[in-house]
Design a protein around this motif. Sequence first.
Motif, PDB file in Angstrom:
ATOM      1  N   VAL A  10      37.788   7.081  -0.139  1.00 49.95           N
ATOM      2  CA  VAL A  10      37.198   8.364  -0.535  1.00 49.95           C
ATOM      3  C   VAL A  10      38.269   9.210  -1.203  1.00 49.95           C
ATOM      4  O   VAL A  10      39.385   9.322  -0.681  1.00 49.95           O
ATOM      5  CB  VAL A  10      36.632   9.132   0.678  1.00 49.95           C
ATOM      6  CG1 VAL A  10      36.096  10.498   0.253  1.00 49.95           C
ATOM      7  CG2 VAL A  10      35.517   8.344   1.352  1.00 49.95           C
ATOM      8  N   VAL A  11      37.948   9.788  -2.346  1.00 51.90           N
ATOM      9  CA  VAL A  11      38.898  10.680  -3.023  1.00 51.90           C
ATOM     10  C   VAL A  11      38.384  12.109  -3.104  1.00 51.90           C
ATOM     11  O   VAL A  11      39.150  13.038  -3.368  1.00 51.90           O
ATOM     12  CB  VAL A  11      39.215  10.178  -4.452  1.00 51.90           C
ATOM     13  CG1 VAL A  11      39.875   8.806  -4.419  1.00 51.90           C
ATOM     14  CG2 VAL A  11      37.959  10.142  -5.317  1.00 51.90           C
ATOM     15  N   GLY A  61      42.345   6.345  -5.711  1.00 49.17           N
ATOM     16  CA  GLY A  61      42.479   6.323  -4.262  1.00 49.17           C
ATOM     17  C   GLY A  61      43.391   5.181  -3.857  1.00 49.17           C
ATOM     18  O   GLY A  61      43.161   4.033  -4.252  1.00 49.17           O
ATOM     19  N   ILE A  62      44.434   5.474  -3.115  1.00 49.24           N
ATOM     20  CA  ILE A  62      45.381   4.451  -2.676  1.00 49.24           C
ATOM     21  C   ILE A  62      45.242   4.257  -1.171  1.00 49.24           C
ATOM     22  O   ILE A  62      45.463   5.186  -0.391  1.00 49.24           O
ATOM     23  CB  ILE A  62      46.822   4.846  -3.046  1.00 49.24           C
ATOM     24  CG1 ILE A  62      46.972   4.870  -4.576  1.00 49.24           C
ATOM     25  CG2 ILE A  62      47.821   3.876  -2.421  1.00 49.24           C
ATOM     26  CD1 ILE A  62      48.332   5.307  -5.060  1.00 49.24           C
ATOM     27  N   ALA A  91      33.974   3.048   0.145  1.00 45.83           N
ATOM     28  CA  ALA A  91      33.922   3.225  -1.307  1.00 45.83           C
ATOM     29  C   ALA A  91      32.629   2.679  -1.898  1.00 45.83           C
ATOM     30  O   ALA A  91      32.115   3.225  -2.883  1.00 45.83           O
ATOM     31  CB  ALA A  91      35.124   2.545  -1.955  1.00 45.83           C
ATOM     32  N   LYS A  92      32.092   1.612  -1.313  1.00 50.71           N
ATOM     33  CA  LYS A  92      30.852   1.021  -1.831  1.00 50.71           C
ATOM     34  C   LYS A  92      29.611   1.686  -1.253  1.00 50.71           C
ATOM     35  O   LYS A  92      28.651   1.968  -1.972  1.00 50.71           O
ATOM     36  CB  LYS A  92      30.822  -0.473  -1.515  1.00 50.71           C
ATOM     37  CG  LYS A  92      29.547  -1.203  -1.915  1.00 50.71           C
ATOM     38  CD  LYS A  92      29.377  -1.368  -3.409  1.00 50.71           C
ATOM     39  CE  LYS A  92      28.459  -0.428  -4.097  1.00 50.71           C
ATOM     40  NZ  LYS A  92      28.299  -0.696  -5.540  1.00 50.71           N
ATOM     41  N   MET A  93      29.608   1.945   0.064  1.00 52.07           N
ATOM     42  CA  MET A  93      28.367   2.282   0.746  1.00 52.07           C
ATOM     43  C   MET A  93      28.180   3.758   1.052  1.00 52.07           C
ATOM     44  O   MET A  93      27.162   4.141   1.626  1.00 52.07           O
ATOM     45  CB  MET A  93      28.268   1.469   2.041  1.00 52.07           C
ATOM     46  CG  MET A  93      28.241  -0.033   1.790  1.00 52.07           C
ATOM     47  SD  MET A  93      26.947  -0.545   0.629  1.00 52.07           S
ATOM     48  CE  MET A  93      25.494  -0.135   1.581  1.00 52.07           C
ATOM     49  N   ARG A  94      29.136   4.602   0.681  1.00 52.80           N
ATOM     50  CA  ARG A  94      28.892   6.043   0.810  1.00 52.80           C
ATOM     51  C   ARG A  94      27.652   6.392  -0.005  1.00 52.80           C
ATOM     52  O   ARG A  94      27.537   6.046  -1.172  1.00 52.80           O
ATOM     53  CB  ARG A  94      30.113   6.819   0.297  1.00 52.80           C
ATOM     54  CG  ARG A  94      29.981   8.326   0.420  1.00 52.80           C
ATOM     55  CD  ARG A  94      31.314   8.964   0.053  1.00 52.80           C
ATOM     56  NE  ARG A  94      31.235  10.436   0.051  1.00 52.80           N
ATOM     57  CZ  ARG A  94      31.521  11.189  -0.991  1.00 52.80           C
ATOM     58  NH1 ARG A  94      31.894  10.635  -2.140  1.00 52.80           N
ATOM     59  NH2 ARG A  94      31.436  12.509  -0.919  1.00 52.80           N
ATOM     60  N   ASN A  95      26.704   7.041   0.639  1.00 52.15           N
ATOM     61  CA  ASN A  95      25.431   7.395  -0.003  1.00 52.15           C
ATOM     62  C   ASN A  95      24.669   6.141  -0.465  1.00 52.15           C
ATOM     63  O   ASN A  95      23.914   6.172  -1.439  1.00 52.15           O
ATOM     64  CB  ASN A  95      25.657   8.331  -1.191  1.00 52.15           C
ATOM     65  CG  ASN A  95      24.410   9.139  -1.524  1.00 52.15           C
ATOM     66  OD1 ASN A  95      23.771   9.705  -0.635  1.00 52.15           O
ATOM     67  ND2 ASN A  95      24.038   9.183  -2.793  1.00 52.15           N
ATOM     68  N   GLY A  96      24.887   5.029   0.234  1.00 52.12           N
ATOM     69  CA  GLY A  96      24.173   3.803  -0.094  1.00 52.12           C
ATOM     70  C   GLY A  96      24.532   3.211  -1.437  1.00 52.12           C
ATOM     71  O   GLY A  96      23.770   2.430  -2.009  1.00 52.12           O
ATOM     72  N   GLY A  97      25.702   3.570  -1.948  1.00 50.03           N
ATOM     73  CA  GLY A  97      26.120   3.083  -3.265  1.00 50.03           C
ATOM     74  C   GLY A  97      25.602   3.926  -4.415  1.00 50.03           C
ATOM     75  O   GLY A  97      25.946   3.668  -5.573  1.00 50.03           O
ATOM     76  N   GLU A  98      24.784   4.924  -4.120  1.00 50.67           N
ATOM     77  CA  GLU A  98      24.233   5.791  -5.165  1.00 50.67           C
ATOM     78  C   GLU A  98      25.174   6.977  -5.394  1.00 50.67           C
ATOM     79  O   GLU A  98      24.848   8.130  -5.093  1.00 50.67           O
ATOM     80  CB  GLU A  98      22.827   6.263  -4.774  1.00 50.67           C
ATOM     81  CG  GLU A  98      21.817   5.138  -4.729  1.00 50.67           C
ATOM     82  CD  GLU A  98      20.439   5.599  -4.319  1.00 50.67           C
ATOM     83  OE1 GLU A  98      19.457   5.287  -5.024  1.00 50.67           O
ATOM     84  OE2 GLU A  98      20.325   6.282  -3.274  1.00 50.67           O
TER      85      GLU A  98
END
Length: 394
Positions: A356-357, A351-352, A192-199
């Motif tokens: 990723v949603v 998201g539970i 949740a934080k680092m997908r695409n480096g947070g961007e």
Amino acid sequence: MAQLITVENGKALPDARSEVAYAAEFFRWYAEEAVRAPGEFGSAPSGANQIIVSHEPIGIAVLVTPWNFPAAMATRKIAPALAAGCTCILKPAAETPLTALAIGELMRQAGVPAGVVNIVSTKKAGPLVSAMLHDKRVRKLSFTGSTGVGRILLREAADQVVSCSMELGGNAPFIVFDDADLETAVAGAMVAKMRNGGEACTAANRFYVQKGISADFIRRFAEEMAALNVGPGLAPDTQLGPLITDAAVAKVERLVDDAIAKGARLVTGGSRLSGEGFYYLPTVLANVSPDAEILREEIFGPVAPVIVFDTEDEVVDLANDTEYGLVSYIFSRDLKRVLAVAGRLESGMVGINRGVVSDAAAPFGGMKQSGLGREGSHHGMLEYLETKYIAVTW
């Protein structure tokens, strides 16, 4: 395609490959939805006539996309527009025009007729989009970007009463209750934080962790963040590439410095990577003050501020204390609790026990200042359709 995305915006190649697969899925999904535009037939309550409801293409659609997902944000708009029967003009971000042009070429090769999908690149986005929105032939605007620019475009679109779909900023809360599975929660936090480096607008921006599990979560989360390999996006072992611009790095620095000045504890990271390039180390902050700017602004970088909470009511109030309402994340083993909390959160997506949603088959969009309308699923095609009611007497 993945290599081109990485060269343009710097994301690590595995992230770019995931984006290409995600982008392709929109064409797969809407190829099926194209024949499923809904219709209705019924009788008027008076019995005097029949009621027919049909849907028809809204008209020329202007599509404005950001740099962070240059392929997926383009196909998420082009595919439903075509499925609905609309022609479109895609205006990609000035930072990433080549990916959009490559998609246009692929569509030409696939047999899309000339003039149906148009790619127009520019460094003067404001005047160009304004001119299109003031052309009476344009009937639809679909925009993904910041809330500030979205407000400007809504004002522009009002002059010709253009239908608008707006996917705007986010400030996603990531909530971890005491009874959460620690491994699952940390793994979800990393995605949740680092997908695409947070961007990403869906990136977890505020981490709320219940007191009983907070120390273990912060320790494990920081270990995972510190272990990420930072470097050029095309390098085979890179897990986190550079940010998009030097200004993006400067913003992250400002937010981190402000949080530390207001009492936050730096657990890991907290600085640029030495040498050339727009790199910022994966960062975890603990004990973040409620008045820290980092809790109010969209970080758009690899920084995770953590706040400890005690009760369910407390964390719901904290999570909702923002003008944004795009996505929220909840981790707990208690199904009754997570569904109850999900219902109380002011966000368009939740998201539970997963980080990723995004899914081509699901309605993507937010509440409050995070946007209008939905993308993906059958809802996404309805954004490009006008409803027509016909009253019929046989």
